[in-house]
Design a protein around this motif. Structure first.
Motif, mmCIF file in Angstrom:
data_model
loop_
_atom_site.group_PDB
_atom_site.id
_atom_site.type_symbol
_atom_site.label_atom_id
_atom_site.label_comp_id
_atom_site.label_asym_id
_atom_site.label_seq_id
_atom_site.Cartn_x
_atom_site.Cartn_y
_atom_site.Cartn_z
ATOM 1 N N VAL A 109 10.892 -1.284 0.196
ATOM 2 C CA VAL A 109 11.973 -0.411 0.925
ATOM 3 C C VAL A 109 11.143 0.451 1.744
ATOM 4 C CG1 VAL A 109 13.744 0.748 1.351
ATOM 5 C CG2 VAL A 109 13.835 -1.383 0.223
ATOM 6 N N VAL A 110 11.293 1.222 2.615
ATOM 7 C CA VAL A 110 10.248 2.113 3.482
ATOM 8 C C VAL A 110 11.009 3.034 4.193
ATOM 9 C CG1 VAL A 110 9.435 0.736 5.212
ATOM 10 C CG2 VAL A 110 7.996 2.782 5.016
ATOM 11 N N GLY A 111 10.910 4.400 4.027
ATOM 12 C CA GLY A 111 11.623 5.602 4.515
ATOM 13 C C GLY A 111 10.796 6.155 5.270
ATOM 14 N N ARG A 112 11.648 7.447 5.715
ATOM 15 C CA ARG A 112 10.583 8.236 6.401
ATOM 16 C C ARG A 112 9.931 8.372 6.113
ATOM 17 N NH1 ARG A 112 15.283 11.187 5.618
ATOM 18 N NH2 ARG A 112 14.454 12.441 4.888
ATOM 19 N N ARG A 113 8.908 8.614 6.793
ATOM 20 C CA ARG A 113 7.069 9.524 6.973
ATOM 21 C C ARG A 113 6.626 7.775 6.857
ATOM 22 N NH1 ARG A 113 10.327 13.690 4.849
ATOM 23 N NH2 ARG A 113 10.748 12.913 2.933
ATOM 24 N N THR A 114 6.265 7.228 6.309
ATOM 25 C CA THR A 114 6.612 6.369 5.234
ATOM 26 C C THR A 114 6.124 5.610 4.115
ATOM 27 O OG1 THR A 114 4.074 6.669 5.908
ATOM 28 C CG2 THR A 114 5.399 5.704 7.623
ATOM 29 N N ALA A 149 -2.871 1.152 10.776
ATOM 30 C CA ALA A 149 -3.815 2.167 10.903
ATOM 31 C C ALA A 149 -2.852 2.344 11.963
ATOM 32 C CB ALA A 149 -5.158 2.954 11.035
ATOM 33 N N SER A 150 -3.199 1.964 13.303
ATOM 34 C CA SER A 150 -2.712 2.607 14.202
ATOM 35 C C SER A 150 -0.847 2.540 14.535
ATOM 36 C CB SER A 150 -2.925 1.630 15.500
ATOM 37 O OG SER A 150 -2.619 1.957 17.612
ATOM 38 N N ASP A 151 -0.222 1.427 13.533
ATOM 39 C CA ASP A 151 1.123 0.577 13.788
ATOM 40 C C ASP A 151 1.817 2.024 12.560
ATOM 41 O OD1 ASP A 151 0.943 -1.397 15.238
ATOM 42 O OD2 ASP A 151 0.603 -2.817 13.378
ATOM 43 N N ILE A 152 0.961 2.771 11.960
ATOM 44 C CA ILE A 152 1.591 4.035 10.875
ATOM 45 C C ILE A 152 1.419 5.087 11.187
ATOM 46 C CG2 ILE A 152 1.002 5.438 8.802
ATOM 47 C CD1 ILE A 152 -0.235 2.794 7.502
ATOM 48 N N VAL A 153 0.631 5.777 12.501
ATOM 49 C CA VAL A 153 0.571 6.569 12.926
ATOM 50 C C VAL A 153 1.052 6.490 14.273
ATOM 51 C CG1 VAL A 153 -0.660 7.879 14.568
ATOM 52 C CG2 VAL A 153 -1.605 7.548 12.343
ATOM 53 N N SER A 154 1.821 5.118 14.963
ATOM 54 C CA SER A 154 3.228 5.485 15.818
ATOM 55 C C SER A 154 4.657 5.402 15.108
ATOM 56 C CB SER A 154 2.975 4.274 16.452
ATOM 57 O OG SER A 154 3.405 2.772 15.746
ATOM 58 N N TRP A 157 2.477 4.844 3.165
ATOM 59 C CA TRP A 157 1.658 4.241 3.261
ATOM 60 C C TRP A 157 0.590 4.748 4.246
ATOM 61 C CZ3 TRP A 157 -0.441 -0.457 2.610
ATOM 62 C CH2 TRP A 157 0.673 -1.442 2.279
ATOM 63 N N ALA A 158 0.971 5.827 4.971
ATOM 64 C CA ALA A 158 -0.255 6.900 5.406
ATOM 65 C C ALA A 158 -1.126 7.347 4.746
ATOM 66 C CB ALA A 158 0.669 8.160 5.980
#
Length: 294
Positions: free
Chosen positions: A131-136, A183-188, A162-163
């Motif tokens: 489970v992932v929340g805000r801010r990854t 990396a691009s997905d995480i920043v988005s 994750w970031a």
């Protein structure tokens, strides 16, 4: 001094988002004639975008300068169509132009995963799930997810993110075959969070830390890209079982839209499915050894 600095200057963020979306379109992309070879700005001119959206140049210019206070939803819809925004980009534009106070207040709330969700994760033994929340932030996981991605339980709570893992842990580049896309997905995702919660001081600190420590993060952050991925495929190279090709599904939790359950699975009878079975067996053995040592 303000003890809770805003991550976003809403006017600047709205301005930069519109500029970057306009810059990626050429006149021929939207059916306009391209007069002259030398254009002073990349992409569409403001007057061209205003023409497509059906608004005056002065009105659009004010909006791109960050003055979206009184803009209507209909105008934002027209600009989104003219810029050919995705649904995620359209929602992001609306949040930047018409931020909601409620969202800002909610940002300060601590994230907690319901204990029943952890019980559910523990009961799922054949597929990696977390489970992932805000801010990854990674809020909970099962044993197979730990065996696949790394034992997040060994990390400090602030580092279960994750970031931070993607940009600051070199092992992530070996694990994710398509690291640049990850990396691009995480920043988005962080960009979308920033649009929802511009006063989230923890997100501000995370972005500041990554901007200082990672040139790649700085470059991706400057693109202002936003996207959502409900499902897809990840290629991994695991140090124990080798190459894996796994599909994933993202299920947003109905009682907390900031939390999502992610589950990974392999094609039946594939080499990747065999690899997951080996990892599951290894994870159980490791847990058994850990229990004996306590």
């Amino acid at each position: 001094m303000d003890e809770n600095p805003a991550l976003l200057d809403s006017r600047a963020e709205l301005s930069e988002f519109l500029r970057t979306r306009r810059a990626r379109l050429q006149p021929q992309d939207v059916g306009l004639p391209n007069f002259g070879r030398h254009r002073r700005v990349p992409g569409l001119r403001r007057e061209e975008l205003a023409q497509l959206a059906g608004v005056s140049v002065a009105y659009y210019t004010r909006l791109e300068q960050g003055n979206g206070r009184n803009v209507s939803g209909e105008v934002l819809d027209a600009i989104a169509r003219a810029l050919r925004l995705t649904d995620a980009e359209h929602a992001h534009l609306t949040r930047l132009a018409k931020p909601k106070t409620l969202k800002k207040k909610r940002a300060a709330r601590q994230q907690h995963m319901r204990p029943a969700l952890q019980q559910l994760l523990d009961s799922v033994q054949s597929v990696p799930a977390y489970v992932v929340g805000r801010r990854t932030d990674i809020l909970g996981w099962n044993a197979l997810a730990a065996a696949l991605f790394g034992d997040w339980g060994e990390l400090a709570p602030a580092d279960r993110n994750w970031a931070r893992i993607c940009f600051l842990d070199p092992r992530s580049r070996d694990l994710f075959v398509d690291w640049e896309q990850k990396a691009s997905d995480i920043v988005s995702y962080l960009r979308m969070d920033a649009g929802c919660y511009p006063n989230d001081s923890e997100l501000s600190s995370l972005v500041g830390e990554l901007s200082v420590k990672s040139e790649e993060f700085r470059s991706l952050w400057a693109t202002h890209d936003v996207r959502e991925k409900g499902h897809g495929v990840k290629r991994l190279h695991h140090p124990l079982v080798g190459d894996l090709t796994l599909s994933f599904e993202t299920l947003r939790l109905p009682d907390d839209c900031d939390q999502s359950l992610l589950m990974y699975h392999a094609e039946p009878d594939s080499a990747s499915a065999q690899g997951l079975r080996l990892l599951a067996s290894w994870g159980r053995d490791a847990s058994a050894v850990g229990s004996q040592r306590k």
